[in-house]
Scaffold this motif. Structure first.
Motif: not given
Length: 513
Positions: A265-273, A278-294
């Motif tokens: 799951k971590i590998s998939k999340t990091e790949a998505y981020i 930097a694209g149109t899904r940057s908000k979603s990527a930042k949200s997943r980054e916060r989830q990963l940090a927690r």
């Protein structure tokens, strides 16, 4: 209420953590076994529970007025004291009461007051209730069960062998009958018959006990709960040893699956981020980054260090290494009635069995030339090269480190080779540089076995080589013996060590009595 509560226990050394935030309880009905590899801290735990060592962290709390008996292998034995007198010291408080009773009767004879008679009556009742007049009968029951009776009750305790010494200390502890027994490797010097007696004794014991043992057959017969010391944790299991080991393996598999799934799951999340930061899904990527940090990240599964034994072989053209002819062994008189007539072939694995003190080690010492035969003879071929494992943990200087010991034994060997041999047997770099006296029994035994890695042979003499070894190390030792191309004569009281039909010949000395 628990007899013992251990909270947040922590113990650390320079190169490792024995336990961290460890918790467990001992209840009144618990017959607890302690398992774990050599060097994980089982004996240290017993010393912490007795107060001999203060823990780095946490709390050890015994219930008030609980009597705790500890098998102290280093107890002092005074020269001139007989076995019976030493065992009577287990009842010292009762003998003190008897002295007080005698004193009161003497005073009564002089003064004759009713108050003195009443005091004497209370003490008399107390002695009868605590079986004071059956002390010698109880001593003989326990001494016979542990194989001490054959030595004679007038035998000087200072003249006991290492194994006999361990037995008499264990016998005294059992006679004291405390609320809780703490036993560290109680079967090391017991043969099969006496282990069976101890199993029955412990199963009938009305109090609680904690037993450290590498004899898993013994533990499985006495324990109703297990604490397993492994990789810095102490885990409590309810049930027999076999049930505990099955649960441990199931827990390990469950954790491994959870870790593998989380890593995926971590590998998939990091790949998505990385892809969408930097694209149109940057908000979603930042949200997943916060989830990963927690996310509570699971630690990678750890593996214990496993021992690897290998006995170097030197070739011999002879198919017969050793032959005895009407050999009689003993000191002043024969230890057994029948003479020994047996041989050891070039690849034969021979087991020597029989109860403790019957003459197994004496037979080995005779064949090694350390003792003279009383009669008969034996012949070892001239091309035989012998390597000998002696069961006693006795060192020229126990302040030496394992590396210093091996360097003195093999001056031409480079330190790197010696450290490598120790490492293969599971002795860490820190342990290799620690005084021998600070190592556990299993770690010291591995140092002795490391010495044999530099002694090419075609005939091995192994006297109780499994005494302090954990299960994995015993399995590795068994495999090394089986793979050894030469002959082997081995003494071991652990019946399960000989399982698997790898023994070619068994010499049971009990049948020769």
């Amino acid at each position: 209420m628990s007899l013992l509560t251990v909270n947040n226990l922590g113990q650390h050394f320079v190169d490792k953590t024995l336990y961290e935030d460890a918790n467990f309880v001992l209840n009144k009905e618990d017959h607890m076994g302690v398992t774990g590899q050599n060097g994980v801290g089982k004996s240290t735990l017993i010393k912490i529970l007795t107060g001999e060592i203060l823990p780095d962290d946490g709390q050890v709390k015994w219930q008030s007025r609980v009597s705790v008996g500890y098998l102290d292998q280093y107890a002092k034995l005074t020269p001139g004291v007989t076995i019976r007198d030493f065992l009577r010291t287990a009842f010292a408080p009762l003998y003190q009461q008897e002295k007080e009773l005698t004193k009161l009767y003497m005073q009564y004879g002089d003064n004759g007051t009713n108050e003195l008679l009443q005091k004497a009556g209370k003490i008399q009742t107390y002695l009868e209730e605590h079986n004071f007049y059956g002390i010698d009968t109880e001593i003989e029951r326990v001494a016979a069960g542990l194989g001490l009776a054959d030595l004679g009750y007038d035998h000087d305790v200072a003249k006991l062998s290492g194994g006999q010494r361990s037995k008499i200390i264990l016998a005294k502890l059992l006679l004291q009958n405390p609320d809780v027994l703490l036993l560290d490797e109680p079967t090391n010097y017991l043969d099969v018959t006496h282990i069976d007696w101890l199993v029955d004794y412990l199963n009938d014991f009305s109090g609680a006990f904690i037993v450290v043992s590498h004899d898993y057959d013994f533990l499985d017969r006495i324990a109703n709960c297990i604490i397993d010391v492994d990789l810095g944790t102490i885990t409590r299991y309810t049930g027999t040893l076999k049930q505990a080991m099955r649960q441990k393996e199931a827990n390990k598999e469950t954790y491994l699956k959870a870790y593998t799934n989380q890593q995926r799951k971590i590998s998939k999340t990091e790949a998505y981020i990385r892809k969408n930061k930097a694209g149109t899904r940057s908000k979603s990527a930042k949200s997943r980054e916060r989830q990963l940090a927690r996310m509570d990240i699971l630690n990678p599964p750890k593996e214990n260090r496993h021992a690897h034994f290998e006995f170097p072989y030197v070739a011999t053209a002879s198919n017969l290494l050793l032959q005895t002819q009407d050999l009689v062994i003993g000191y002043n008189e024969p230890l057994v009635k029948k003479a020994f007539n047996f041989s050891i072939g070039g690849k034969e694995k021979v087991a020597i069995t029989g109860f403790n003190g019957i003459g197994k080690s004496t037979l080995l010492k005779t064949l090694l030339g350390q003792l003279n035969p009383l009669a008969g003879s034996f012949e070892i071929v001239t091309t035989a090269k012998i390597a000998y494992f002696k069961q006693d943990l006795i060192w020229p200087n126990n302040n030496m480190t394992p590396l210093q010991y091996l360097q003195e034994e093999f001056e031409r060997k480079r330190p790197k080779e010696l450290r490598g041999a120790l490492a293969r047997l599971g002795v860490t770099a820190q342990q290799a540089m620690s005084p021998l006296k600070k190592l556990s029994g299993g770690e010291q035994e591995k140092v002795k076995l490391a010495k044999m890695q530099f002694e090419p042979a075609n005939l091995l003499f192994l006297d109780e080589p499994t005494n302090h070894l954990d299960r994995d190390s015993k399995d590795a030792l068994r495999k090394a013996i089986i793979n050894f191309a030469g002959g082997v004569i081995i003494v071991s009281h652990e019946r399960d060590f000989f399982q698997g039909n790898w023994i070619d010949k068994t010499i049971d000395i009990e049948t020769m009595k």
